[in-house]
Structure formats: C-alpha cells, structure tokens
Design a protein around this motif. Structure first.
Motif, mmCIF file in Angstrom:
data_model
loop_
_atom_site.group_PDB
_atom_site.id
_atom_site.type_symbol
_atom_site.label_atom_id
_atom_site.label_comp_id
_atom_site.label_asym_id
_atom_site.label_seq_id
_atom_site.Cartn_x
_atom_site.Cartn_y
_atom_site.Cartn_z
ATOM 1 N N ASP A 54 -3.182 4.151 11.489
ATOM 2 C CA ASP A 54 -2.562 3.641 10.263
ATOM 3 C C ASP A 54 -2.680 4.657 9.129
ATOM 4 O OD1 ASP A 54 -1.869 1.313 11.520
ATOM 5 O OD2 ASP A 54 -3.586 0.159 10.782
ATOM 6 N N LEU A 55 -3.862 5.277 9.000
ATOM 7 C CA LEU A 55 -4.063 6.278 7.969
ATOM 8 C C LEU A 55 -3.114 7.458 8.177
ATOM 9 C CD1 LEU A 55 -5.601 7.831 5.726
ATOM 10 C CD2 LEU A 55 -7.243 8.510 7.486
ATOM 11 N N GLU A 57 -0.341 7.674 9.889
ATOM 12 C CA GLU A 57 1.061 7.286 9.706
ATOM 13 C C GLU A 57 1.424 7.227 8.221
ATOM 14 O OE1 GLU A 57 4.022 3.531 10.845
ATOM 15 O OE2 GLU A 57 2.032 3.692 11.741
ATOM 16 N N LYS A 58 0.460 6.853 7.399
ATOM 17 C CA LYS A 58 0.707 6.734 5.962
ATOM 18 C C LYS A 58 0.820 8.097 5.288
ATOM 19 C CE LYS A 58 -1.711 5.269 1.743
ATOM 20 N NZ LYS A 58 -2.973 4.654 1.211
ATOM 21 N N VAL A 59 -0.072 9.055 5.627
ATOM 22 C CA VAL A 59 -0.132 10.315 4.883
ATOM 23 C C VAL A 59 0.654 11.456 5.526
ATOM 24 C CG1 VAL A 59 -2.388 9.699 3.933
ATOM 25 C CG2 VAL A 59 -2.277 11.080 6.028
ATOM 26 N N PRO A 175 7.709 12.469 -0.293
ATOM 27 C CA PRO A 175 6.457 11.708 -0.174
ATOM 28 C C PRO A 175 5.275 12.613 -0.526
ATOM 29 C CG PRO A 175 7.290 12.340 1.998
ATOM 30 C CD PRO A 175 8.351 12.713 1.005
ATOM 31 N N VAL A 177 0.839 12.933 -1.738
ATOM 32 C CA VAL A 177 -0.501 12.358 -1.737
ATOM 33 C C VAL A 177 -1.223 12.783 -3.015
ATOM 34 C CG1 VAL A 177 -0.756 12.166 0.759
ATOM 35 C CG2 VAL A 177 -1.297 14.331 -0.378
ATOM 36 N N ARG A 245 -9.332 6.416 2.810
ATOM 37 C CA ARG A 245 -8.392 5.729 1.912
ATOM 38 C C ARG A 245 -7.107 6.525 1.725
ATOM 39 N NH1 ARG A 245 -13.492 4.901 0.042
ATOM 40 N NH2 ARG A 245 -14.128 2.727 -0.329
ATOM 41 N N GLY A 246 -7.021 7.687 2.398
ATOM 42 C CA GLY A 246 -5.809 8.493 2.295
ATOM 43 C C GLY A 246 -5.779 9.403 1.095
#
Length: 512
Positions: A54-55, A57-59, A175, A177, A245-246
């Motif tokens: 999940d991490l 895939e997010k970043v 996108p 960060v 937490r990304g």
C-alpha cells in the motif's frame, strides 16, 4: 533392523474400508481433528507491516529515473606512451608506429551517460536528485514510473551536500511527495527505498534505520548521514527513503561496499538538511556558505589536558588562512572556539556546519579561549570560495608532501624525547606556505621506541608550536617542556605542519 512404515494414504484407505465394511475401527485423530482445533499461527510483532504494497503503491508515481548525458575530459592513459615506446624498433612494429595517431597533448571532451534516481517534490515538476548524478550534464531526462520521458533543466546544485534540483520542461500536474522528519525515526524503525538500481527502474527495497549521525569524513563536512540497510545500489543515487507514513526521511547518496553492490550499508542525506538545501536551490540556484578561513581540530581530552584547561567541548584552531576573515578579525592558532552567536560547538564538524550556515558578509560573535582566558571576537565572515585553499599565501593543494626538511646541519638530539630538531629554513617556510617570519623546528631524526616515535612522528615534519608557544629554537622548545613538567602535566601539545596543513598531536612526557 529394518523399519516398516505405514503411509497416511494407506491409513485413510484402511479406515475408509473399515467403515464400508461395517467394522468397529474408529477414524484416528490424524484424519479427523477435534472440533474447534486451531492451526499453528504466528502473530506479527507490533509495528511490523505484513506488506509494504500500500505504501509503495501510494508513493511510487512520484519516484523517477534520471538519465543524464554529460561531458568529461579524457586524455591518454597514464604510462601508455612509455609502454609502446619499449617496442619501437622491434620487428614488424614500424608500420604500427607510422599508422598510430599522435598522442593527445591536451585533454579532449567526450560524452558520458549516467543513470540515477529522483523524486517530485512539487506539482509543477520540481525533482530532487544528487549533485553527482547531474554533474556536468548537457542533457537531463526524467522518466516517470509509467515510462513517460520528459526533458528537464537544472535549477540548482550543491556539491558540498551532494544535492541538486531539476525541473521538467513539460507543463502539467505531477504526483509528488513531501519531506518528513528523519529525527523522529529511531534506530530499528522500518524504512523503504525506491529508485533505479542498475537502470532497472521502479525498484523498491525495505529495511531498517541502522544508525544516524554518520560522519563520512572531510568529503562531506556538512552532512550527518542516516544509515539504512534497505538494499540500495548503483543507480539508486538521488532516490528517496520513506518512513511508513510515506514521508521522505532521506535522499540516498552513497553506499559502502567492497564489491560495488549492496552489502546492507547505505547512506542517505537526512530530510531536514535536504529540505533546507533544496529550498535554497529553488530560490537562489546555489548555496552561499559562510567562510571563516581556518583549519580546525576537535578539542580532545588529551589536547585539553596538555593545555591545562577544563573544557573539552569546542574546536581548536590549527591554522589561519592568509587574508581570510579569521585573520582580519584577529583569530589565531590555538584559539579554542566555544560558541558562535551563542550556539555552542562540540567539535570541529559542528563548527564547520554552524559557520557554513552564516550569511556571508555579516558580523558574528565567536566566544573563544585564548591562553586560558575567555573572550569574544567579532568576525565578519566571508563567502566560502569554490577552492578555499586557492588563496594568497596558500597556493596549491593542502595535501602536498613536506619534502626534504633537512637544513644541512645536524641539529640537536633530545635524548629523553627521542627526536632531533633543527630550525627550519626560509626554503622550507616557502614550501609549506607559511607566513614570512613564522618559525618552527624541522624533525630530522626520530629514535625508534621513543615517545616521539610512539606518537607517530617521523622525519620531515615541522613543529610550529609547543603548548601554544612559538618554537624558533630548540631552547624555546625545551622551555615549553620544562614548563609543562613544572605544572605536573603529562603531555605536550604540538602544532605540526604536514605539507600545507597544520594538525595537532600530543606527546607523552617521560618522567624528568
């Protein structure tokens, strides 16, 4: 003795057959567990994720590959002409020498290609990477996680911290960060690194924070690295290290490896420093650092004992550059810096970083100890030059060897210390880039197993001062030794010139 076994399948068949035949054999527990029995299960320890998917895939959309075309100077291979010359005149070699092009007398330019990593930090396409990834770049290309190729331009770069910022030319919303806090991550916490190892692109690895506050020598005076064991390799440079937490807690920069591949020791630039530098690069395109113009050393307990002072937190000025802000302000060799503008220093590294953050051409208060007394010196710092050693009075490299320090006279042999000393000559003074009038004693002999030998001294070094006092003669040196013994000190502190660098060493005093 032969063992006979019965397979589970045979046991099942026997039991099943007994039921069909109406026999009285009951089904074993191996085949029919009791109702409510549970299989063995291991609960994950608190804080350990079952997956990083999940991490990642997010970043991952914010992480990019950085492809660079750069120019570099190349010349003939050292020693290659001598190698070929040994075959001149040999049978069959004349035609080779006639057809062989003349050797290049000046370096020529050639293109080189390199691969690295980076990550978007803004919606409008700003990318953070390493300085060494884009150094001397003539073309920069950003490749996104979905394979899109984007031309980019340099915004700013900082060699000292190995950070750079580039911007993609194509307008759009990207996108991105954010920087988090590396200070909130403890040793043993999970970290995830993403990047482009060996040009593979889109690679994620996981590990823990192995250590923080790592100093990697003089080449990185402004950075305390965080150490991670998430595998990073060539091509990961400039990529991000994330917390769970990304948030970006580090920018991957270096590895320690005897093979060139990951052995579990990687170093990342902490996020606090990375954000500070990248914000400055975005604003100004460069980082302007304050410059004092001194060589400094840690104030060790041994140094403090030799000088007869109680403080062991601070930095010791080993030398002052000619024409530098430090010289103009009146700072001297052997001054001990305790604080800058009220901010305490703990060692040479912390002093370098505090001074580096000062704004050039501003006045600053340096609290020091000089000859055992505290005082404050006002210093207007300058801007750090690209090569701080290329200044008047300090020509060339600071690492130049000392050369032959012999003055042609035998000098005086101090038997109890095991060293022969002779006043240095004008020729030695010029070679070591010392000021006119500077004095010192050249070491021409060190007796094996003496206190000087055990302290690492050797012929060719020059002693500039002993316990903060100039030593223009052997008699002056012996006086400092006598004074140290009279004060019940067990060591003397010597300022020693090695090439164009001044260092400090202590020597144990034998009982007199």
């Amino acid at each position: 003795m032969r063992k006979i076994g019965i397979s589970a399948q045979a046991l099942v068949a026997a039991a099943f057959g007994a039921v069909i035949m109406g026999g009285a054999i009951s089904v074993p527990k191996l085949i029919a567990p009791e109702a409510g029995a549970q299989p063995i299960a291991i609960q994950a320890p608190p804080g350990a994720p079952l997956s990083f998917a999940d991490l990642i895939e997010k970043v991952e959309p914010a992480v990019v590959s950085v492809n660079v075309i750069a120019t570099q100077e190349v010349g003939s291979v050292p020693g290659i002409e001598e190698f070929f010359e040994q075959f001149r005149g040999a049978p069959g070699m004349e035609e080779f020498f006639q057809q062989r092009p003349a050797p290049q007398e000046t370096p020529r330019q050639r293109e080189s290609r390199s691969l690295g990593s980076g990550f978007f930090i803004s919606e409008d396409g700003l990318v953070v990477t390493n300085h060494h990834v884009i150094d001397r770049a003539t073309q920069i290309q950003i490749v996104t996680s979905d394979g899109k190729e984007l031309e980019a331009e340099l915004v700013g770069t900082d060699r000292q911290t190995d950070l750079a910022v580039v911007r993609v030319k194509e307008k759009g919303k990207y996108p991105h960060v954010e920087f988090g806090s590396s200070e909130n991550v403890r040793k043993g916490d999970w970290v995830v690194a993403l990047g482009n190892p060996f040009g593979l692109g889109g690679t994620a690895t996981a590990g823990i924070l192995s250590a923080n506050g790592r100093e990697l020598g003089a080449g990185s005076p402004y950075t305390d690295f965080i150490q991670i064991d998430a595998p990073i390799n060539r091509g990961n440079s400039g990529g991000p290290t994330f917390d769970l937490r990304g948030n970006v807690i580090g920018v991957n920069s270096q590895i320690l490896s005897p093979t060139g591949g990951s052995v579990g020791i990687g170093f990342a630039i902490p996020s606090e420093l990375a954000k500070e530098v990248t914000d400055t690069l975005i604003k100004d395109g460069r980082v302007s650092r304050g410059w004092l113009g001194v060589q400094i050393a840690d104030l060790t307990p041994e140094f403090a004992e030799a000088l007869g002072i109680a403080d062991t937190k601070g930095s010791l000025i080993a030398d002052v550059t000619v024409g530098s802000p430090a010289e103009k302000a009146g700072l001297r060799r052997n001054d001990i810096i305790l604080s800058v503008n009220g901010q305490k220093v703990t060692d040479a590294t912390s002093t370098t970083r505090i001074v580096g953050r000062l704004i050039a051409n501003t006045a600053n208060k340096f609290d020091i100890i000089r000859e055992g007394k505290r005082q404050t010196i006002n210093v207007t710092v300058g801007e750090r030059p690209e090569d701080p050693y290329a200044t008047p009075g300090n020509p060339g490299s600071p690492d130049a060897g000392p050369g032959d320090q012999s003055s042609g006279v035998p000098g005086a042999l101090l038997d109890d210390l095991g060293v022969r000393l002779v006043p240095m000559t004008e020729e030695i003074r010029e070679r070591l880039a010392l000021r006119p009038g500077d004095t010192g004693l050249a070491i021409t002999e060190v007796t094996p197993d003496s206190v000087f030998a055990k302290a690492g001294f050797e012929s060719g070094l020059v002693i500039l001062e002993s316990n903060g006092q100039p030593v223009p003669s052997v008699a002056a040196f012996e006086k400092t030794v006598s004074e140290a013994r009279a004060a019940n000190r067990s060591k003397i502190l010597l300022a020693v010139r090695v090439g164009q660098t001044t260092i400090y060493r202590t020597v144990d005093l034998p009982a007199g």
